[in-house]
Motif scaffolding. Structure first.
Motif, PDB file in Angstrom:
ATOM      1  N   LEU A  28       0.984  -1.018   0.571  1.00  0.00           N
ATOM      2  CA  LEU A  28       0.028   0.050   0.466  1.00  0.00           C
ATOM      3  C   LEU A  28       0.974   1.367   0.282  1.00  0.00           C
ATOM      4  CD1 LEU A  28      -3.098  -0.859   2.618  1.00  0.00           C
ATOM      5  CD2 LEU A  28      -3.133  -0.450  -0.315  1.00  0.00           C
ATOM      6  N   GLY A  29       1.628   1.423   0.440  1.00  0.00           N
ATOM      7  CA  GLY A  29       2.844   2.480   0.729  1.00  0.00           C
ATOM      8  C   GLY A  29       3.714   2.933  -0.618  1.00  0.00           C
ATOM      9  N   ALA A  30       3.868   1.060  -0.948  1.00  0.00           N
ATOM     10  CA  ALA A  30       4.919   1.262  -2.322  1.00  0.00           C
ATOM     11  C   ALA A  30       3.609   2.423  -3.212  1.00  0.00           C
ATOM     12  CB  ALA A  30       5.245   0.468  -2.434  1.00  0.00           C
ATOM     13  N   ARG A  31       2.407   1.734  -3.272  1.00  0.00           N
ATOM     14  CA  ARG A  31       1.576   1.715  -4.209  1.00  0.00           C
ATOM     15  C   ARG A  31       1.749   3.606  -4.393  1.00  0.00           C
ATOM     16  NH1 ARG A  31      -1.585  -1.748  -7.699  1.00  0.00           N
ATOM     17  NH2 ARG A  31      -2.244  -2.982  -6.910  1.00  0.00           N
ATOM     18  N   ALA A  32       1.581   3.942  -3.434  1.00  0.00           N
ATOM     19  CA  ALA A  32       1.056   5.467  -2.529  1.00  0.00           C
ATOM     20  C   ALA A  32       2.624   6.273  -4.000  1.00  0.00           C
ATOM     21  CB  ALA A  32       0.670   6.347  -1.454  1.00  0.00           C
ATOM     22  N   GLN A  33       3.371   5.468  -3.643  1.00  0.00           N
ATOM     23  CA  GLN A  33       4.997   6.656  -4.020  1.00  0.00           C
ATOM     24  C   GLN A  33       4.831   5.981  -6.065  1.00  0.00           C
ATOM     25  OE1 GLN A  33       7.906   6.670  -1.642  1.00  0.00           O
ATOM     26  NE2 GLN A  33       6.990   6.160   0.594  1.00  0.00           N
ATOM     27  N   GLY A  34       3.976   5.012  -6.198  1.00  0.00           N
ATOM     28  CA  GLY A  34       4.369   5.365  -7.385  1.00  0.00           C
ATOM     29  C   GLY A  34       3.903   3.277  -7.981  1.00  0.00           C
ATOM     30  N   TYR A  35       4.790   3.051  -7.027  1.00  0.00           N
ATOM     31  CA  TYR A  35       4.593   1.375  -7.503  1.00  0.00           C
ATOM     32  C   TYR A  35       3.484   0.723  -8.339  1.00  0.00           C
ATOM     33  CZ  TYR A  35       5.050  -3.576  -6.435  1.00  0.00           C
ATOM     34  OH  TYR A  35       5.439  -5.008  -6.579  1.00  0.00           O
ATOM     35  N   MET A  36       4.235  -0.223  -8.767  1.00  0.00           N
ATOM     36  CA  MET A  36       2.850  -1.497  -9.531  1.00  0.00           C
ATOM     37  C   MET A  36       3.824  -2.302  -9.899  1.00  0.00           C
ATOM     38  SD  MET A  36       0.455   0.236 -10.850  1.00  0.00           S
ATOM     39  CE  MET A  36      -0.825  -0.462 -11.388  1.00  0.00           C
ATOM     40  N   PRO A  37       2.740  -2.872  -8.947  1.00  0.00           N
ATOM     41  CA  PRO A  37       3.548  -5.043  -8.616  1.00  0.00           C
ATOM     42  C   PRO A  37       3.807  -5.100 -10.307  1.00  0.00           C
ATOM     43  CG  PRO A  37       1.120  -4.985  -7.795  1.00  0.00           C
ATOM     44  CD  PRO A  37       1.231  -3.570  -8.438  1.00  0.00           C
ATOM     45  N   ASP A  38       4.184  -5.994 -11.174  1.00  0.00           N
ATOM     46  CA  ASP A  38       5.102  -6.015 -12.115  1.00  0.00           C
ATOM     47  C   ASP A  38       5.090  -7.462 -12.678  1.00  0.00           C
ATOM     48  OD1 ASP A  38       6.335  -6.854 -14.583  1.00  0.00           O
ATOM     49  OD2 ASP A  38       8.424  -6.131 -14.057  1.00  0.00           O
ATOM     50  N   THR A  39       3.857  -7.706 -12.969  1.00  0.00           N
ATOM     51  CA  THR A  39       2.667  -9.114 -13.905  1.00  0.00           C
ATOM     52  C   THR A  39       3.394  -9.992 -14.025  1.00  0.00           C
ATOM     53  OG1 THR A  39       0.918  -7.805 -14.699  1.00  0.00           O
ATOM     54  CG2 THR A  39       0.073  -8.085 -11.838  1.00  0.00           C
ATOM     55  N   CYS A  90      10.345  -8.306  -7.205  1.00  0.00           N
ATOM     56  CA  CYS A  90      10.745  -7.808  -5.756  1.00  0.00           C
ATOM     57  C   CYS A  90      11.633  -6.420  -5.778  1.00  0.00           C
ATOM     58  CB  CYS A  90      11.386  -9.425  -5.504  1.00  0.00           C
ATOM     59  SG  CYS A  90      10.058 -10.128  -5.409  1.00  0.00           S
ATOM     60  N   HIS A  91      12.619  -6.739  -7.384  1.00  0.00           N
ATOM     61  CA  HIS A  91      14.313  -5.730  -7.059  1.00  0.00           C
ATOM     62  C   HIS A  91      13.406  -4.605  -7.495  1.00  0.00           C
ATOM     63  CE1 HIS A  91      16.691  -3.347  -8.919  1.00  0.00           C
ATOM     64  NE2 HIS A  91      17.835  -4.820  -8.232  1.00  0.00           N
ATOM     65  N   SER A  92      11.854  -4.090  -7.656  1.00  0.00           N
ATOM     66  CA  SER A  92      11.522  -2.982  -7.373  1.00  0.00           C
ATOM     67  C   SER A  92      10.866  -2.833  -6.265  1.00  0.00           C
ATOM     68  CB  SER A  92      10.569  -2.843  -8.786  1.00  0.00           C
ATOM     69  OG  SER A  92       9.356  -1.402  -8.343  1.00  0.00           O
ATOM     70  N   MET A  93      10.226  -3.578  -5.551  1.00  0.00           N
ATOM     71  CA  MET A  93       9.651  -3.364  -4.613  1.00  0.00           C
ATOM     72  C   MET A  93      10.727  -2.908  -3.713  1.00  0.00           C
ATOM     73  SD  MET A  93       7.217  -3.336  -1.546  1.00  0.00           S
ATOM     74  CE  MET A  93       6.102  -3.970  -2.477  1.00  0.00           C
ATOM     75  N   MET A  94      11.833  -4.074  -3.392  1.00  0.00           N
ATOM     76  CA  MET A  94      13.000  -3.563  -2.510  1.00  0.00           C
ATOM     77  C   MET A  94      13.098  -2.217  -2.359  1.00  0.00           C
ATOM     78  SD  MET A  94      13.764  -6.275  -0.828  1.00  0.00           S
ATOM     79  CE  MET A  94      13.271  -8.310  -0.706  1.00  0.00           C
ATOM     80  N   LYS A  95      13.734  -1.725  -3.520  1.00  0.00           N
ATOM     81  CA  LYS A  95      13.383  -0.236  -3.857  1.00  0.00           C
ATOM     82  C   LYS A  95      12.808   0.775  -2.574  1.00  0.00           C
ATOM     83  CE  LYS A  95      14.028   0.028  -8.233  1.00  0.00           C
ATOM     84  NZ  LYS A  95      14.916   0.495  -9.349  1.00  0.00           N
ATOM     85  N   TYR A  96      11.711   0.435  -3.615  1.00  0.00           N
ATOM     86  CA  TYR A  96      10.564   1.398  -2.555  1.00  0.00           C
ATOM     87  C   TYR A  96      10.412   1.350  -1.311  1.00  0.00           C
ATOM     88  CZ  TYR A  96       8.398   2.994  -7.081  1.00  0.00           C
ATOM     89  OH  TYR A  96       8.022   3.528  -7.905  1.00  0.00           O
ATOM     90  N   ALA A  97      10.712  -0.786  -0.733  1.00  0.00           N
ATOM     91  CA  ALA A  97      11.343  -0.820   0.787  1.00  0.00           C
ATOM     92  C   ALA A  97      11.911   0.157   1.583  1.00  0.00           C
ATOM     93  CB  ALA A  97      10.700  -2.341   0.800  1.00  0.00           C
ATOM     94  N   SER A  98      13.226   0.345   0.834  1.00  0.00           N
ATOM     95  CA  SER A  98      14.768   0.761   1.213  1.00  0.00           C
ATOM     96  C   SER A  98      14.009   2.254   1.940  1.00  0.00           C
ATOM     97  CB  SER A  98      15.775   0.650   0.714  1.00  0.00           C
ATOM     98  OG  SER A  98      15.304   1.159  -0.790  1.00  0.00           O
ATOM     99  N   LYS A  99      13.519   2.956   0.918  1.00  0.00           N
ATOM    100  CA  LYS A  99      13.352   4.492   0.957  1.00  0.00           C
ATOM    101  C   LYS A  99      12.074   5.059   2.021  1.00  0.00           C
ATOM    102  CE  LYS A  99      11.744   8.908  -1.498  1.00  0.00           C
ATOM    103  NZ  LYS A  99      11.802   9.424  -2.975  1.00  0.00           N
ATOM    104  N   ILE A 124      19.086  -2.470   2.612  1.00  0.00           N
ATOM    105  CA  ILE A 124      18.467  -3.913   2.424  1.00  0.00           C
ATOM    106  C   ILE A 124      19.771  -4.537   1.272  1.00  0.00           C
ATOM    107  CG2 ILE A 124      17.087  -5.607   1.581  1.00  0.00           C
ATOM    108  CD1 ILE A 124      15.173  -2.885   1.926  1.00  0.00           C
ATOM    109  N   ILE A 125      19.851  -5.353   1.959  1.00  0.00           N
ATOM    110  CA  ILE A 125      21.446  -6.228   1.054  1.00  0.00           C
ATOM    111  C   ILE A 125      20.838  -7.645   0.660  1.00  0.00           C
ATOM    112  CG2 ILE A 125      22.950  -7.265   1.084  1.00  0.00           C
ATOM    113  CD1 ILE A 125      24.018  -4.952   3.182  1.00  0.00           C
TER     114      ILE A 125
END
Length: 678
Positions: A580-591, A641-650, A656-657
């Protein structure tokens, strides 16, 4: 005077012997012993035994030469034996060469010294010289000649030695008998070893433990644990080595439960017993078990040796258990372990694979004795962290020290170039390996070059490179091209690569999955279903993805879709919050990364269950704010997952390593060190 052996070069002593100043008191004593005391040989030998270094031994030798005592066979034998203890075998050879009337004692000392210092061919050569000089070998000669024959895997020589032993009538000497059986075990002639064992009249008496241990070890080496167990139970007496041999046999075939059962039955365990268990668990993939065994060893007060420490550090490196690795590092520092080449290399490897490349570099600099492996591990560390500049600098520094690179170092350098897109530079290194260093590339080097071209999008060059290879490409090489086609959406070339892979490995799941994903990415759902049907009918199953994360010294593992963890409810809740937080910042699941044609909502659920996301959520709820999160994954991290990790780190303001099967990704402030080039 006898002729010098063909393997040695003549040397003359200078007219005046120059040595390091000998202590005045010791020199005076030596003079007194040689001129006044009739037991001077004993005194000189006591000096030889008291030596702590080769330099001290040379000083004693100088006094022996000055007092014309160098032709005493008793003294010469002791000099050669002590040289062997100091690993100064070349100096021992010089002493031997200038002894004018060698006898069996001197020859035995020389043969033993060469054998114990792994100069096996030279040991055999001296044995041959002994026979040519008509000096008869005895029961003290053969054990070390047999050891050399076994090390050289010289079956014909071993049988010839056996015949000579029988002719000389020493075949029933206990030391010779054990050495013969051991030689046949190492020559993989277990039937002959067992025959000798059965024909040994003393085998059922007390004191024959060594013979039994050798045979049990032989059965274990060839995997006949049934016979090994029978022999073990029939032994007239056992020692710790008996238990260790059988335990090691079960570990060798991967039966850890039986090994554990025997280990805990042992009446007395030594450091070898514990080391066998730690190394065995790690070698069989149970790295958590290896670390648990290591810590239990410390709890009961057994001091580990270098090999135990290296095995434990290797287990830490495999699963990314940084906290455990740091504790081991602290332990060896506090206990006064010397940071030698072996431990230093293991620490560098552990820190590099646990994501602390700066710590790896620091330990590397502190390690004074560096060999090719030490340099290789450091270069690999820089390479998998995407630090190509540091990897190349390390490579040049290694060469400047006079160490010549091998195929492993070049593979690390090519990997560094591949992860940073240095195509032209990588090609230069590849050619340099072949033409400047005369190192023939292996399949791994060719795979790395295909990956190098492919990552950079130069797919035609990659295909052309494969077609021009002097060796037949295997499924790994075609797989590297296939991955590049997946990244750059070249369907036509992907189909070609997939066809090649399936011809070579019909049950290789990765090719089906990647091809299905490519079709899904362009909406060719009929082709997706066709590939899935082929997988099902062929009995091909997708390799499960799993991830490790260490929290408070305990390693937690997750598999894709895992709901078995004690904190599963909190993990799912945290994942929802993240999305939810990542979506608010522009994240879209890469299906696009989902295998088959299902509804978008179901695709997002499938992505959310990836093991690295579960490990991430667990790390966020289980560690204090601001603490770095380290995850190890067995497969390549997917794009979503790579995209989500970037949003999660911010959002979490954390580093996140993630270590996947290819490299490290360091996520910080919404960016990754790979710069999306992976």
């Amino acid at each position: 005077m006898r002729a010098l052996p063909a393997f040695s070069k003549p040397r003359t002593f200078p007219a005046k012997i120059t040595t390091t100043p000998f202590p005045r008191t010791t020199a005076t004593l030596c003079t007194q012993f040689s001129t006044e005391n009739p037991s001077w040989k004993t005194h000189f030998i006591s000096f030889i035994h008291a030596c702590k270094t080769t330099q001290q031994l040379k000083q004693i030798h100088a006094q022996i030469l000055l007092h014309n005592l160098s032709q005493s066979s008793w003294i010469t034998t002791q000099l050669i034996s002590t040289c062997s203890c100091f690993k100064s075998v070349n100096y021992a050879i010089l002493i031997f060469r200038y002894f004018l009337h060698p006898n069996s004692f001197v020859f035995n000392a020389m043969i033993r010294a060469l054998s114990e210092n792994t100069q096996f061919e030279n040991s055999i050569s001296h044995f041959v010289l002994m026979l040519r000089l008509n000096i008869q070998p005895n029961q003290l000669t053969f054990p070390f000649v047999l050891k050399s024959a076994a090390a050289l895997f010289a079956g014909g020589l071993g049988r010839a030695l056996h015949v000579q032993i029988i002719k000389l009538g020493v075949e029933f000497d206990s030391f010779v008998r054990v050495s013969l059986v051991d030689m046949y075990v190492k020559l993989e002639s277990l039937d002959l070893a067992l025959q000798l064992f059965d024909e040994t009249p003393e085998r059922n008496k007390l004191g024959s433990i060594l013979l039994w241990n050798v045979v049990i070890n032989g059965c274990s080496r060839v995997g006949d644990l049934g016979l090994a167990s029978e022999l073990f139970e029939a032994m007239p007496e056992r020692n710790t080595a008996s238990w260790n041999s059988l335990i090691n046999g079960f570990i060798r075939i991967g039966d850890l439960e039986r090994a554990k059962e025997l280990f805990f039955r042992m009446p007395k365990k030594n450091v070898v017993s514990w080391t066998t268990m730690v190394a065995g668990f790690s070698q069989n993939g149970d790295h958590e078990g290896a670390l648990a065994m290591f810590h239990r060893m410390l709890e009961v007060g057994v001091c580990p040796n270098d090999h135990t420490v290296v095995s434990a550090l290797s287990a830490c490196a495999r699963i990314g258990a940084l906290d455990a690795g740091v504790r081991i590092h602290d332990y060896v520092s506090n206990k006064g372990f010397w940071l030698n080449r072996v431990i230093g290399t293991a620490l560098v490897d552990m820190y590099a694979k646990c994501g602390k490349i700066e710590s790896a570099s620091r330990v590397f600099c502190e390690t004074k004795e560096k060999d090719l492996l030490t340099w290789s591990v450091m270069i690999w560390g820089w390479a998998i962290h995407g630090c190509s500049e540091q990897a190349l600098k390390c490579f040049e520094k290694m060469k400047s020290t006079g160490i010549k690179p091998d195929e492993v170092v070049f593979l690390a350098i090519l990997t560094a170039c591949s992860h940073s897109g240095l195509v032209d530079q990588g090609l230069l290194f590849f050619n340099s390996m072949r033409f400047d260093h005369s190192i023939e590339p292996t399949v791994k080097h060719y795979t790395c070059m295909v990956d190098l071209f492919g990552r950079a999008g130069r797919l035609e060059e990659a295909l052309s490179f494969i077609e021009s290879m002097p060796i037949k490409p295997d499924f790994v090489i075609w797989g590297a091209l296939f991955c590049a086609c997946r990244a750059h959406k070249n369907i036509k070339m992907a189909e070609l690569a997939s066809e090649k892979i399936l011809q070579l490995e019909p049950k290789h799941s990765g090719s089906y999955i990647f091809l299905s994903n490519i079709y899904a990415a362009v909406g060719r759902w009929e082709d997706v279903e066709r590939v899935r049907l082929i997988m099902k009918n062929s009995g091909v199953e997708k390799d499960p993805g799993w991830s490790y994360i260490e929290v408070e010294g305990q390693v937690h593992s997750f598999i894709a879709g895992d709901q078995a963890h004690n904190c599963a409810e909190d993990i799912n809740s945290k994942l929802e919050e993240l999305v939810l937080g990542a979506r608010a910042q522009g994240y879209m699941p890469d299906t696009e990364w989902v295998l088959h044609n299902i509804e978008e909502e179901e695709k997002e659920d499938a992505l959310g269950s990836h093991s690295e996301k579960l490990a991430l959520a667990f790390g966020l709820i289980s560690t204090p704010p601001g603490m770095a999160i380290r995850i190890v994954k067995n497969l390549r991290v997917c794009g979503d997952c790579h995209s989500m990790m970037k949003y999660a780190s911010k959002m979490s303001n954390r580093e996140i390593i993630v270590r996947d099967i290819k490299r490290f990704h360091h996520f910080k402030d919404g960016a990754c060190t790979c710069m999306d080039y992976w």
